[in-house]
Design an enzyme around this catalytic site. Structure first.
Site, PDB file in Angstrom:
ATOM      1  CG  HIS A   1     -34.257  16.709 -50.987  1.00  0.00           C
ATOM      2  ND1 HIS A   1     -34.417  17.863 -51.723  1.00  0.00           N
ATOM      3  CD2 HIS A   1     -33.069  16.849 -50.332  1.00  0.00           C
ATOM      4  CE1 HIS A   1     -33.372  18.650 -51.541  1.00  0.00           C
ATOM      5  NE2 HIS A   1     -32.543  18.069 -50.696  1.00  0.00           N
TER       6      HIS A   1
ATOM      7  CD  GLU B   1     -34.676  22.342 -48.260  1.00  0.00           C
ATOM      8  OE1 GLU B   1     -34.982  23.290 -47.515  1.00  0.00           O
ATOM      9  OE2 GLU B   1     -35.186  22.151 -49.348  1.00  0.00           O
TER      10      GLU B   1
ATOM     11  CE1 TYR C   1     -29.603  16.085 -47.807  1.00  0.00           C
ATOM     12  CE2 TYR C   1     -30.550  18.283 -47.774  1.00  0.00           C
ATOM     13  CZ  TYR C   1     -29.987  17.233 -48.475  1.00  0.00           C
ATOM     14  OH  TYR C   1     -29.808  17.318 -49.833  1.00  0.00           O
TER      15      TYR C   1
ATOM     16  CD  GLN D   1     -35.036  21.485 -69.350  1.00  0.00           C
ATOM     17  OE1 GLN D   1     -35.910  22.324 -69.489  1.00  0.00           O
ATOM     18  NE2 GLN D   1     -34.435  20.947 -70.381  1.00  0.00           N
TER      19      GLN D   1
ATOM     20  NE  ARG E   1     -32.768  26.572 -46.696  1.00  0.00           N
ATOM     21  CZ  ARG E   1     -32.582  26.073 -47.900  1.00  0.00           C
ATOM     22  NH1 ARG E   1     -31.423  25.556 -48.228  1.00  0.00           N
ATOM     23  NH2 ARG E   1     -33.547  26.122 -48.799  1.00  0.00           N
TER      24      ARG E   1
END
Ligand code: NAP
Ligand code: SF4
Length: 674
Positions: free
Chosen positions: A254, A166, A168, A341, A216
């Site tokens: 991200h 992601e 990081y 949401q 991961r």
């Protein structure tokens, strides 16, 4: 006998045997960062452990202060930290589950002026330029990872997950995009891989051979100057040799401009990369991202595409996901609709995560649906999200519920949403509500428009009569070319070749998407439209393919702000990109003049123009429908007075914010208080 024999089969990872192959993936809920929130976090996890999940993975805990996700974020750095985590691990173990701690270094994603990285290149999604770590500091950071992993074991965790995806810190070390070093930690792909390999080797030395270390891995970076597939495969081989017990998988940084988990991403879109990983390693591999049903998860394990399946948000939507599947009640699962949401949109706004469909998520200790012994009768008027959630929650508590719905189907505005391309999952919510009403024996009266006199005998009346589309006040608004979004989405009318959409809120954007989609986007088209490489390209990206133009669509608003500004933080950019790539003409700052046989007359920047359109779809917001509420307030009924025991919720209460998240939470809270 079970419908999911492969998924529910135990699996052994090092010294840990999981009761099934379902993992609740890591989510940052906002409860991780303060120890005073740990009792609440423990109950959130324990409820999921009781719900049958095989392994829970916590949100990320920083290995050192430079690696904080934000100032004073959760960390695992000392014996005291380990001791404080006992409340979490004990709660999960008492509930029969297993739990892994995720260790993380946020790198340049740290929302903190103290963040640090392989280089001092700032990320596009955080305001702070990272400090460039020295070679020695990177070496120490690898030790910090190893120490955190050892502390996790002391804290009672059954395993750890090392966050390597992601975008990081570890992922940043691996990519040229963020690692421009020429020392022993960079310069070549092999040197960039050194950091995660050192982390695993050093951790192994501290925790021994059997403590499960999950890594991961980023299967696709989806950013320029990210890793190639060959580099990722080589990294996986090295990590396995270093002592990784199992690989979990992540897709996209991200900051990537390819959506990876929202509704419009086809289900299972990323499985081909999981299969590739499985072909290069021999330890178990877990699939993740856009998997939300036990059928799909079973198919993945049964066909050997992965050994386990990690789902995160589906466990916000339904803590009992696994038990329901195991007990032959999969049709009662409240399926995550990937809307983001109430989960990611909250997280990225520094709010506690929850779920649009299940407002109890992360509020387990506060929003309690306690069984009641009082024998009250409850009438709910309107079977949209607000009324449905009130009816179901009240029935779950043991109240006697009758649900009135004027139309021939339940679902309210969700019935429109599920017609939007990429929002097909919304159908699952209608399926869930339908089944729950059956199971709870709610008396559902479709095609019944309740009047105040029909409601007189009930102890409590919940009015959830929803909204209707706002009419526009433009000369010629009654022209035959003018239609409502409800008529369009319900199939009552078909749009022409040239369409104007009046109003560019959430519904206008959805309608523009509906109109510009040809309904036949295969998975390979989806990859091509987003520029996802299925080969060995750097970062997993290629040039985006053009989307076919289906219609001339004009999306209009009077405001001068950019269109789609109010959409969700983690999904709005993707919706805006689709509109742009589909050739939708987006115009802000319009003044509507009139509608006639020539089309829609308007003025933009003082210049009059005519859009020669065949169809004008009105998406101008909504107004509340509350005739029955007004009638109830003016009637003296058997409850002993006008308005006594009458409650107004959802869009019927506040139409301006028509918002399923608020409607469902309001309905559930009201039911909890009856
Ligand atoms: P909305 O967000 O209120 O947008 C309606 C738009 O219509 C306004 O922004 C307004 O823009 C325009 N308008 C209002 N009155 C008008 C009038 N009399 N004549 C012409 N134009 C008028 O309503 P919505 O689009 O129905 O969405 C409602 C809610 O649904 C959203 O707030 C969101 O919570 C939810 N939703 C979200 C999504 C999503 O995030 N993808 C999708 C669907 C629904 P101007 O005044 O600038 O013209
Ligand atoms: Fe899924 Fe939406 Fe709930 Fe998040 S808020 S868990 S995406 S249904």
């Amino acid at each position: 006998m079970t419908d999911y024999p492969h998924l529910l089969e135990p699996i052994t990872l090092g010294d840990l045997t999981l009761r099934n192959r379902v993992i609740m993936g890591s989510m940052h809920t906002g409860l991780e960062d303060h120890t005073w929130q740990f009792p609440r976090l423990a109950e959130f996890f324990a409820e999921r452990a009781r719900g049958g999940v095989g392994l829970i993975i916590t949100g990320g805990y920083a290995v050192n202060r430079r690696g904080w996700l934000k100032p004073f974020a959760g960390e695992m750095m000392s014996r005291l930290d380990a001791m404080r985590h006992r409340i979490i691990t004990d709660a999960v173990h008492e509930a029969g589950g297993a739990i892994a701690l995720q260790v993380i270094h946020a790198g340049r994603y740290g929302y903190s002026p103290f963040n640090a990285g392989a280089s001092d290149i700032k990320s596009p999604i955080t305001p702070f330029r990272p400090k460039r770590l020295s070679a020695k500091e990177i070496d120490r950071t690898a030790d910090d990872f190893a120490r955190s992993i050892a502390l996790a074991r002391k804290a009672g965790y059954d395993a750890v997950e090392v966050m390597g995806s992601e975008g990081y810190f570890i992922n940043q070390m691996l990519a040229r995009r963020t690692n421009d070093r020429t020392d022993e930690w960079g310069g070549t792909a092999a040197k960039r891989m050194r950091f995660p390999v050192e982390v695993i080797e050093r951790a192994r030395r501290l925790v021994g051979p059997d403590f499960p270390i999950i890594y991961r891995i980023s299967l696709l970076d989806l950013v320029d100057d990210g890793q190639t597939w060959d580099e990722i495969a080589e990294l996986a081989r090295r990590l396995e040799a270093a002592g990784v017990t199992m690989f979990n998988t992540g897709i996209g940084w991200h900051e990537a401009r390819v959506p990876t988990i929202i509704t419009q991403v086809p289900q299972g879109a990323w499985l081909p990369w999981t299969e590739r990983l499985k072909s290069v390693v021999s330890v178990p591999v877990s699939a993740s991202n856009r998997i939300n049903s036990p059928e799909q998860a079973e198919e993945i394990v049964a066909t050997g595409r992965a050994d386990l399946v990690s789902m995160a948000r589906p466990f916000l939507a339904d803590a009992d996901f696994v038990n329901k599947a195991a007990q032959g009640r999969a049709d009662e699962i409240n399926t995550c609709i990937a809307c983001n949401q109430a989960c990611l949109d909250h997280t990225f706004r520094n709010r506690t995560a929850s779920c649009l469909l299940n407002p109890r998520a992360c509020h387990e200790t506060k929003l309690v649906l306690a069984p009641t012994r009082t024998r009250k009768s409850v009438a709910v008027v309107g079977a949209g999200p607000a009324g449905l959630s009130a009816a179901i929650a009240a029935a779950e508590r043991g109240l006697e519920v009758t649900l009135f719905e004027a139309s021939d189907a339940i679902g309210g505005q969700f019935r429109h949403a599920m017609e939007i391309p990429g929002k097909e999952d919304f159908r699952e919510s209608v399926r869930y509500w339908t089944r729950r009403l059956e199971v709870l024996r709610v008396d559902v009266r479709l095609n019944t428009r309740a009047a105040a006199s029909d409601l007189a005998a009930y102890d409590e009346v919940v009015v959830a009569t929803g909204v209707t589309g706002r009419a526009i006040d433009i000369p010629g608004a009654d022209h035959p070319s003018v239609v409502s979004y409800a008529d369009l989405l319900s199939g009552r009318i078909t749009a022409g070749e040239r369409v104007a959409v009046i109003g560019a809120g959430g519904v206008g954007v959805d309608v523009a998407h509906f109109l510009s989609h040809d309904g036949d986007e295969k998975i390979d088209d989806w990859y091509a439209h987003w520029g996802v490489s299925t080969g060995n390209e750097v970062g997993g990206l290629v040039t985006k393919a053009a989307r076919p133009k289906v219609r001339d669509v004009h999306l209009l608003q009077r405001k001068t702000t950019p269109i789609g500004k109010g959409l969700g933080k983690t999904s709005g950019w993707a919706h805006r990109a689709v509109l742009k790539d589909s050739g939708v003409r987006q115009v802000s700052g319009v003044t509507y003049e009139r509608i006639d046989d020539d089309g829609l007359h308007l003025t933009v920047d003082g210049v009059p123009q005519v859009l020669g359109v065949d169809t004008i779809v009105v998406c101008a917001g909504q107004v509340s429908v509350r005739a029955v509420y007004d009638e109830l307030l003016s009637t003296t009924d058997t409850r002993g007075g006008s308005g006594k025991g009458v409650h107004l919720i959802g869009g019927a209460d506040v139409a301006a914010e028509l918002d399923a998240k608020r409607a469902i939470a309001q309905g559930t809270r009201l039911a909890a208080s009856l």
